[in-house]
Design an enzyme around this catalytic site. Structure first.
Site, PDB file in Angstrom:
ATOM      1  N   GLY A  11       0.895  -1.213  -0.085  1.00 17.71           N
ATOM      2  CA  GLY A  11      -0.020   0.000   0.111  1.00 17.71           C
ATOM      3  C   GLY A  11       0.885   1.180   0.030  1.00 17.71           C
ATOM      4  O   GLY A  11       0.548   2.163   0.622  1.00 17.71           O
ATOM      5  N   SER A  13       1.516   3.519  -2.519  1.00 19.96           N
ATOM      6  CA  SER A  13       1.321   4.669  -3.351  1.00 19.96           C
ATOM      7  C   SER A  13       0.741   5.750  -3.081  1.00 19.96           C
ATOM      8  O   SER A  13       0.827   6.825  -3.407  1.00 19.96           O
ATOM      9  CB  SER A  13       0.403   3.899  -4.554  1.00 19.96           C
ATOM     10  OG  SER A  13      -1.045   3.822  -4.048  1.00 19.96           O
ATOM     11  N   ASP A  62      -3.416  -7.736  -5.909  1.00 22.12           N
ATOM     12  CA  ASP A  62      -4.641  -7.777  -4.917  1.00 22.12           C
ATOM     13  C   ASP A  62      -4.010  -8.644  -3.790  1.00 22.12           C
ATOM     14  O   ASP A  62      -3.911  -9.989  -3.945  1.00 22.12           O
ATOM     15  CB  ASP A  62      -5.704  -8.248  -5.512  1.00 22.12           C
ATOM     16  CG  ASP A  62      -6.897  -8.351  -4.684  1.00 22.12           C
ATOM     17  OD1 ASP A  62      -6.845  -8.374  -3.585  1.00 22.12           O
ATOM     18  OD2 ASP A  62      -8.087  -8.378  -5.143  1.00 22.12           O
ATOM     19  N   TYR A 156     -12.715  -3.734  11.376  1.00 27.90           N
ATOM     20  CA  TYR A 156     -11.260  -3.261  11.274  1.00 27.90           C
ATOM     21  C   TYR A 156     -10.253  -3.571  12.610  1.00 27.90           C
ATOM     22  O   TYR A 156      -9.314  -4.234  12.362  1.00 27.90           O
ATOM     23  CB  TYR A 156     -11.186  -1.875  11.120  1.00 27.90           C
ATOM     24  CG  TYR A 156      -9.892  -0.897  11.132  1.00 27.90           C
ATOM     25  CD1 TYR A 156      -9.265  -1.222   9.815  1.00 27.90           C
ATOM     26  CD2 TYR A 156      -9.256  -0.251  12.229  1.00 27.90           C
ATOM     27  CE1 TYR A 156      -7.739  -0.450   9.955  1.00 27.90           C
ATOM     28  CE2 TYR A 156      -8.181   0.178  12.350  1.00 27.90           C
ATOM     29  CZ  TYR A 156      -7.379   0.255  10.936  1.00 27.90           C
ATOM     30  OH  TYR A 156      -6.196   0.800  10.900  1.00 27.90           O
TER      31      TYR A 156
END
Length: 240
Positions: A11, A13, A62, A156
C-alpha cells in the site's frame, strides 16, 4: 543505513505507505512499490524514489489473493536477489455501526487487514531465511491491544487484533532465524478518517507521518536487533 537492502512496502502508493517508502529510500534501500488500483500515484512515487538514487520495482497485486501475493515476492526476489524488509501497511478502514455492516464489508475488511498481512508474511519469510536475516514490521492500530467493544470499527479492530497475535506468533517462530517481527500502532493521524476531539488525546494533537517513520527506522536499525514480538504505540497517549 539500508544501503543495498531491498524493502517491500504494501500500500505504498499513497498516505502513510508512501511516506514509509520514501523514508526507506532516503536511507538507501531499494523499494518494491506495491499498489492495487493506484497506478498513477505509484508511478509518480517511482520517479521520486529513483531521483533519490534508489532502485524501484512497481508491484501490482491484490493482496487478498494468494497467487498475487506469491507473485509479488517472486518478482521482487528475481530482480533484487534479496528481500530484507517487509512493511505490511495495507489495511482498509470502515467506520460503520456493526449492525449495519454487510458480510461482504466484513470479509473485505478482514481480508485487507489480517489476511493480506498473513499472506505477505507467509510468502516473504522463505526469502528472508535464505539471507539468514530479515525485518518485518506490521502496521497496527492503537486499539489493537485493548479487547473492548468498538461498535463503529468492529471488523477493522478485529483485523488489527489478529495482526498483533500474528506478529507475536511469527516473532516467536522465526527468532532463531535472525528474523524480527514487530508491530507499530499509530493513533489518530492528521489524515485519519475518524478524528476525536483533541481534548481526548493526552498530548493534544494528531500524529504526523514522520513519527511513524522514525519508529520504523529505529526497528530497522542495529539498535533494535534484540527487539521482536513487540507492539509500539505511536499515539500521543490515545487509547492508553
Amino acid at each position: 543505513m539500508l544501503k543495498n537492502k531491498t524493502a517491500i512496502v504494501t500500500g505504498s502508493s499513497k498516505g502513510l505507505g508512501r511516506e514509509i517508502a520514501i523514508c526507506l529510500a532516503k536511507n538507501g534501500a531499494n523499494i518494491g512499490i506495491h499498489y492495487n488500483k493506484s497506478y498513477k500515484s505509484a508511478n509518480e512515487l517511482k520517479g521520486e524514489i529513483e531521483s533519490l538514487g534508489s532502485k524501484t520495482l512497481l508491484l501490482k497485486a491484490d493482496l487478498t489473493k494468494p497467487e498475487d501475493a506469491k507473485n509479488m515476492f517472486s518478482v521482487t526476489y528475481k530482480k533484487f536477489k534479496r528481500i530484507d524488509i517487509l512493511v505490511n501497511n495495507v489495511g482498509n478502514f470502515l467506520f460503520k455501526d456493526i449492525d449495519k455492516v454487510s458480510f461482504e464489508e466484513w470479509k473485505y475488511i478482514l481480508d485487507t487487514t489480517l489476511n493480506s498481512t498473513f499472506l505477505c508474511c507467509k510468502e516473504c519469510l522463505p526469502y528472508m531465511m535464505k539471507n539468514k536475516c530479515g525485518r518485518i514490521i506490521n502496521i497496527g492500530d492503537a486499539s489493537a491491544d485493548k479487547v473492548t467493544a468498538n461498535i463503529k470499527r468492529t471488523p477493522y479492530i478485529i483485523g488489527k487484533v489478529g495482526v498483533l497475535i500474528l506478529t507475536k506468533s511469527l516473532a516467536l517462530s522465526y527468532a532463531k532465524h535472525n528474523i524480527t517481527v514487530n508491530m507499530v500502532s499509530p493513533g489518530i493521524m492528521e489524515n485519519s478518517t475518524f478524528k476525536p476531539s483533541l481534548e481526548e488525546i493526552p498530548i493534544g494533537r494528531y500524529g504526523k507521518f514522520r513519527e511513524i517513520t522514525n519508529t520504523i527506522m529505529f526497528l530497522l536499525s542495529n539498535n533494535a536487533d534484540y527487539i521482536t514480538g513487540t507492539n509500539i504505540l505511536v499515539s500521543g497517549g490515545w487509547k492508553l
